[in-house]
Design a protein around this motif. Structure first.
Motif, short mmCIF file in Angstrom:
data_model
loop_
_atom_site.label_atom_id
_atom_site.label_comp_id
_atom_site.label_asym_id
_atom_site.label_seq_id
_atom_site.Cartn_x
_atom_site.Cartn_y
_atom_site.Cartn_z
N ALA A 94 -2.24 2.19 -2.38
CA ALA A 94 -1.28 2.02 -3.58
C ALA A 94 -1.86 1.76 -4.97
N SER A 95 -2.83 1.14 -4.76
CA SER A 95 -3.71 0.69 -5.92
C SER A 95 -4.43 1.94 -6.45
N ARG A 96 -5.13 2.62 -5.66
CA ARG A 96 -5.69 3.87 -6.08
C ARG A 96 -5.09 5.11 -6.21
N LEU A 97 -3.79 5.04 -5.80
CA LEU A 97 -2.63 5.97 -6.34
C LEU A 97 -2.53 5.85 -7.71
N ALA A 98 -2.42 4.34 -8.05
CA ALA A 98 -2.14 4.04 -9.48
C ALA A 98 -3.34 4.31 -10.25
N ASN A 99 -4.73 4.35 -9.84
CA ASN A 99 -5.89 4.44 -10.68
C ASN A 99 -6.03 6.08 -10.67
N TYR A 100 -5.52 6.92 -9.61
CA TYR A 100 -6.23 8.42 -9.70
C TYR A 100 -4.81 9.30 -10.32
N PHE A 101 -3.79 8.66 -9.70
CA PHE A 101 -2.46 9.66 -10.01
C PHE A 101 -1.37 9.04 -10.72
N PRO A 102 -1.38 8.11 -11.79
CA PRO A 102 -0.59 7.25 -12.16
C PRO A 102 0.62 7.94 -12.77
N GLU A 103 0.55 9.44 -12.88
CA GLU A 103 1.71 10.30 -13.50
C GLU A 103 2.60 10.53 -12.50
N ARG A 104 2.18 10.29 -11.03
CA ARG A 104 3.03 10.72 -9.96
C ARG A 104 4.00 9.35 -9.49
N PHE A 105 3.84 8.44 -10.18
CA PHE A 105 4.66 7.06 -9.55
C PHE A 105 5.28 6.54 -10.72
N HIS A 106 6.62 6.21 -10.31
CA HIS A 106 7.46 5.34 -11.30
C HIS A 106 6.92 3.93 -11.20
N SER A 107 6.53 3.06 -10.10
CA SER A 107 6.25 1.96 -10.07
C SER A 107 5.56 1.53 -8.60
N TYR A 108 5.17 0.29 -8.36
CA TYR A 108 4.51 -0.18 -7.28
C TYR A 108 4.61 -1.32 -6.69
N ALA A 109 5.20 -1.48 -5.53
CA ALA A 109 5.57 -2.78 -4.81
C ALA A 109 4.51 -3.05 -3.73
N PHE A 110 3.77 -4.20 -4.03
CA PHE A 110 2.63 -4.98 -2.90
C PHE A 110 3.63 -5.86 -2.17
N LEU A 111 3.09 -5.71 -0.99
CA LEU A 111 3.57 -7.01 -0.11
C LEU A 111 2.53 -7.54 0.70
N ALA A 112 2.40 -8.74 0.52
CA ALA A 112 1.31 -9.78 0.96
C ALA A 112 -0.06 -9.43 0.41
N VAL A 113 -0.65 -8.27 0.57
CA VAL A 113 -1.77 -7.99 -0.28
C VAL A 113 -1.31 -7.17 -1.76
N GLY A 114 -2.03 -7.64 -2.66
CA GLY A 114 -1.67 -7.30 -4.02
C GLY A 114 -2.54 -5.96 -4.39
N TYR A 115 -2.37 -5.92 -5.93
CA TYR A 115 -3.17 -4.75 -6.30
C TYR A 115 -4.57 -5.10 -6.13
N ILE A 116 -5.52 -4.12 -5.80
CA ILE A 116 -6.75 -4.25 -5.77
C ILE A 116 -7.73 -3.45 -6.71
N THR A 117 -8.32 -4.25 -7.40
CA THR A 117 -8.97 -3.73 -8.68
C THR A 117 -10.00 -2.56 -8.44
N PRO A 118 -10.52 -1.82 -9.15
CA PRO A 118 -11.45 -0.72 -8.91
C PRO A 118 -12.98 -1.37 -8.68
N THR A 119 -13.13 -2.72 -9.05
CA THR A 119 -14.30 -3.33 -8.76
C THR A 119 -14.45 -4.17 -7.86
N PHE A 120 -13.41 -4.30 -6.94
CA PHE A 120 -13.16 -5.44 -5.96
C PHE A 120 -14.51 -5.12 -4.88
N PHE A 121 -14.56 -3.92 -4.44
CA PHE A 121 -15.60 -3.59 -3.55
C PHE A 121 -16.83 -3.37 -3.95
#
Length: 348
Positions: A129-156
């Protein structure tokens, strides 16, 4: 390419309610891999919700959300993620990097004629879901994360060993030490040989076991190879457990463990270097449901991350739950998600 009604069963035994067998589909994405998913068309004026599960799961993880939202007219796309259930199970870890998996999902949205969706994700699904927001933000209204939150592009980008040392210094234990076991040769066979023990700790009633017997280096392998048995949670019935375990037995774990191999090594970090810098922040509303008794992914870290990840609105909910919050507290989670979705400006 076209999405067709599926002849496969998901789970790979009888499909129980609330799933309608006729609504399962199979689709070959642009790189030739098959995805198996559950598709419910949206009523007029309702958005489609895209559900992304994690390890070691299938779309069956979302059974309580399917029951709740399909009766309210929402469109649903509930995927078996790559490596799981009825979806292709390639053994090459390089095929699991986020730039490729997110493209697969966009192919599915296109095949279903869905211009924009609301993402609901859990565990490794939250990375996608995080990477969908990073690569294709125009295709999504919003993002719900459960237990594990947004993983930044620099996390790994931080080497695995360095992350372990940092977590041990801060938390007193290596919270991702089990990645080492999951990435090791033969881990899939070890788990299948001791599947009851593994399932017990994945769904342990005593979540402090995640600190002592799951997260530290070497702890999980020792736990399951000793065939240790502990009481599992009450919210998964024996019938549901049997379904989940049978899917694991039939599909194996060699493919699902690739999600850990790309994170334990350098593949995911290298792949994330292709993320456009301007998309590092999420510009659409975020929902984060923190599981306060999830001691692998630490809730406090992701709570802070959710606030820092967006320049839009952030809705935070804290649940007295273990990792499997969507199964443990379905009524509470579903109600909060519904309130959040109904409050979105879906024309924006």
């Amino acid at each position: 390419m076209s999405a067709g009604a599926s002849s496969a069963l998901l789970p790979l035994v009888d499909v129980p309610a609330p799933f309608n067998f006729s609504l399962f589909k199979d689709f070959s994405v642009s790189r030739g891999l098959n995805y198996h998913y559950y598709a419910v068309p949206a009523d007029t004026g309702k958005p489609t919700l895209l559900f992304l599960h994690g390890f070691p799961s299938t779309s069956y993880d979302w059974r309580h959300q399917v029951a709740f939202f399909q009766d309210k007219g929402y469109g649903l796309l509930v995927l078996d993620m790559l490596g799981y259930g009825g979806t292709s199970k390639p053994l090459d870890p390089q095929l699991y990097v986020s730039s490729l998996v997110t493209r697969d999902i966009i192919d599915i949205l296109d095949a279903e004629g869905i211009d924009k969706a609301v993402v609901v994700a859990h565990d490794w699904g939250s990375k996608t879901a995080s990477r969908l927001a990073n690569y294709f933000p125009e295709r999504f209204h919003s993002y719900a994360f459960l237990a594990v939150g947004y993983i930044t592009p620099t996390f790994f980008a931080t080497p695995y060993e360095e992350s372990l040392n940092l977590s041990k210094a801060v938390l007193g234990y290596e919270n991702f030490g089990y990645w080492d076991f999951f990435s090791s040769e033969g881990a899939d066979h070890t788990i299948l040989k001791h599947l009851d023990s593994f399932w017990d700790i994945v769904y342990t009633k005593d979540t402090t076991k995640m600190i002592t017997d799951w997260s530290p280096l070497g702890a999980l392998e020792a736990f399951i190879t000793n065939d240790t048995r502990i009481p599992p949670v009450d919210y998964v019935t024996p019938e549901e457990r049997a379904i989940q375990m049978e899917v694991i037995r039939q599909g194996g774990l060699a493919a699902p463990l690739n999600w850990y191999k790309i994170a334990r090594g350098t593949l995911e970090g290298q792949d994330d270097q292709g993320i456009p810098q301007e998309n590092a922040l999420i510009h659409n509303p975020i929902f984060f449901g923190a599981a306060l008794r999830d001691y692998g992914p630490v809730a406090a870290i992701f709570l802070a991350g959710a606030l820092a990840a967006s320049d839009s609105s952030v809705t935070l909910h804290e649940y007295d739950s273990d990792h499997w919050v969507q199964m443990a507290l379905p009524d509470e989670v579903n109600g909060d998600l519904l309130e959040w979705i109904e409050g979105l400006d879906l024309d924006a």
